[in-house]
Each structure stands twice: as C-alpha cells, then as structure tokens.
Enzyme design. Sequence first.
Site, PDB file in Angstrom:
ATOM      1  CE  LYS A   1     -22.187   9.485   2.044  1.00  0.00           C
ATOM      2  NZ  LYS A   1     -21.783  10.407   3.122  1.00  0.00           N
TER       3      LYS A   1
ATOM      4  CB  THR B   1     -14.563   5.908  16.536  1.00  0.00           C
ATOM      5  OG1 THR B   1     -14.720   6.968  15.576  1.00  0.00           O
ATOM      6  CG2 THR B   1     -15.733   5.932  17.504  1.00  0.00           C
TER       7      THR B   1
ATOM      8  CE  LYS C   1      -3.720   0.402   2.703  1.00  0.00           C
ATOM      9  NZ  LYS C   1      -4.569   0.696   3.900  1.00  0.00           N
TER      10      LYS C   1
ATOM     11  NE  ARG D   1     -15.405  -0.032   5.579  1.00  0.00           N
ATOM     12  CZ  ARG D   1     -14.510   0.786   6.146  1.00  0.00           C
ATOM     13  NH1 ARG D   1     -13.809   0.367   7.191  1.00  0.00           N
ATOM     14  NH2 ARG D   1     -14.333   2.004   5.673  1.00  0.00           N
TER      15      ARG D   1
ATOM     16  CB  THR E   1     -11.748   0.968  16.287  1.00  0.00           C
ATOM     17  OG1 THR E   1     -12.544   1.902  15.534  1.00  0.00           O
ATOM     18  CG2 THR E   1     -10.494   1.664  16.771  1.00  0.00           C
TER      19      THR E   1
ATOM     20  CB  CYS F   1     -19.197   5.724  10.916  1.00  0.00           C
ATOM     21  SG  CYS F   1     -17.529   6.159  10.401  1.00  0.00           S
TER      22      CYS F   1
ATOM     23  CG  LEU G   1     -34.793  15.206   8.794  1.00  0.00           C
ATOM     24  CD1 LEU G   1     -35.547  16.525   8.951  1.00  0.00           C
ATOM     25  CD2 LEU G   1     -35.346  14.168   9.767  1.00  0.00           C
TER      26      LEU G   1
END
Length: 417
Positions: free
Chosen positions: A303, A120, A34, A310, A85, A245, A235
């Site tokens: 999205k 996180t 990488k 994921r 994580t 996430c 919304l």
Amino acid sequence: MKVVVVGTGYVGLACVGFVTMGHEVVGVDVDAGKIERLNHGELPIHEPGLAELVIDGMREGKLRFTTNLPEALTGADVCFVCVGTPSLPDGSVDLQYIEAAVASVRAAKEPQTVVVIKSTVPVGTCNRFGVVSNPEFLAEGRAVQDFLHPDRVVIGTTDPLAKEVMLAVYASLDCPKLVMAPASAELTKYAANGFLATKISFINEISAIAEKVGADIRDVAQAIGADPRIGPHFLRAGIGYGGSCFPKDTEALMKIADLNAVDFAMLKAAKVANDRARERFVQKVIATTGAQAKLAVWGLAFKAQTDDVRKSAAIDVIELLLARGASITVYDPMATENAKKVLGERVRYASTALEATTEADALLVLTEWPEFKNLIPASGAGIGFPHHIFDGRNLFADMHLAEKGYAYVGVGLGQTV
C-alpha cells in the site's frame, strides 16, 4: 510511568508514541546494529511521522534504545512485548519469538512490572503465559496517527492490578478503553482483520460483476458505504489485500477455527476471492498485450506510504506475469530495496517512474502512490509513453484517460474510461 517495549519492528516503534502521553520509553531489541542506528535517529522502516517522534523523544530525554533488557526493566511499570509472530507452513502462528521474549522478560523484570503482549497471537496465548493482552489496531502508512488517536483500546486481563496499570498507561487518550478477558481481546484482533479482509474481497467480487454489466464500482461502493450499517471504509476495488497483517491473520483465524471444529467457510471464500482478484487483473493484461510483453510496473509496496512488500498484491501480480513470460521493469518510491529481496534479478529496477515506462507495451499501476497521478502525459497519442494503462488501484479512474488517447482499464469500472 516507565514503559519498556521489547521489539523494534512496526508495532514496537509505533509504541514510541507513549512518550507523547508523558511516559518514559525504553525500546529493546537483540539486534545491536539496529539499536545503534535507532540511537542515531536512523529508522529501519518508512512510516510517516515516526522519525519526528523518535528524534523528539530522544532529544527530550524521554526515549532511548538498548540491547540490555535487565537494565531497561529496572523500575519499569509495564513491558510491552512486540516481537514478530510469523506464519508456519500450515497457517498457524510461530510463537518462538514470543516465548523467548516473555521468558527473558520474566527472568529480568521486577515484581511490579506488568507484562503485556501487543503482538497478534492465537487465542489462549496470554492466558498460557499469564500476561495481559493488548492487541494493536495499527494500519501501516498511518501507524503513528492510529497509535496516538485510536478509536478504542482493548485490554485483556482479569487481574485488577494489571487493569489499573493499563488504564493508567492509556489515561490521556480520549477513546473507549474496553477491558475483557484475554481470550476475548485476542479474538477481537483476529475478528477485526478477518472482517476487513472479507469486506475487501466482497467489493472485489462485486467489481467483477460491475465489469460484466457496465456498472461503475466506485458509484456502487459510495452508495452502499453511505449506509451506516456498512460504512465507506475498505470498499475500494482493486487487486486485493496484502501486507503483514491481513494474509497472516486470516490464515491464523482459519487455523484457530479448524482446531476448534468450526468450518469458517466465509473466511476461506474471502481468501479464494482475494487470489482471484490478482488473477483477473493478470488476465486483462495478457488478453491485450500477450503473455511475453514488455511491462512497466509502478508500485511494489502493498500500500502507499510504506516500504513494506510482505504479501504485497503488487509482488503477487508480478510473479504471475513473470511465470507467463513477461519482461518487467519496476519502480516504487520507497519499497524497491525490500522488493529486491523478493524479486531478485528477475525484473529490471528503474530509478524513476518514467524510466520504467521506456519501451514498455503497457503500464501497470499496482500501488496507489498519489504522486503517480502527476506523471501521466497530457496526451496518449504517439509520445513514447505506453498507450495501454492497467490500473489495479483505480488511481487514475477520474482522469478521463480514454479521452486523452490512452487505452485505460481499471477494476470494476464497467468499461474502458
């Protein structure tokens, strides 16, 4: 200042943005392949604006990548730990990569280097390791924009010197810098994602009512979003939240609550509602086409503007339909290769969106890629394109497809439009 970033995933690569603030940045990863690709300007992920940022940074001599952590830390002012994580089976966070990275940094760093966890992590982690908390609030698909133009920077430390360094790192940004205890900073990240996930689940539950009573969820969302106490974001009714996430962080926050004897019933309900949004959509499809229909799917990423699958709602819907016997052909402009790692040979992969619709009984739109809007034929009457369109993102809701001969079903639209 010299900034070292350990980990070259989504968060670590977004930290390349520090070069635009005048800092020297060194990215570190244990994956030699990488690192070699990055030093040649080849990115492992798709993120708008990131390639330009990396190439410009290296050309100007402000950015480089290496596997040599001790060398990278020589003279470093601050080191950001940005490793993964992942979730454990019980919903808690697997900290093995954080523990390994922090241990390696401590063994190699110089006395003045401030160590920061940007990943996180559960509340209490940064205090346990004696490091600064600096959670990220980046949305995939616009991570570079969010990094360069944040609405706030959260810094968790009680060390005056660390506070001074962190404020200097972010000095060029015109936004609030909120300094607090590490536990507060860590909980802030979980609280933000938990709240946004709940907001998405709420509007999806309202959309189910809208379908029953003949209301248009778009009008409802616009009207309540105009209230400044609510706001217009998150919304958009659909097939629920996904990604790297929200699912992981809501699970972790529920686990944190359980460990502290707090029954977070609201967040548990939000997760149930999110699963229900997928199932409602699948039931609509099956009610029209039958369980063993030939289906075309547009969209695999969780999205638009990312290749990340994921916890993708699109993948979840496909899995539910496959389990019921559907035959599915899929297309995504960016995420196909990643989807293959999950779906394998259980679906057919089309090279174009229109190829996917060949001989399909219905078209399912599961990711809101804007280019899909230009691919719907002007007439839905006998043209070899699926008559039935199930839009899990309401991408086509304003195109009046029913008037063009299609049987169009969105989410929360109250009727076929």
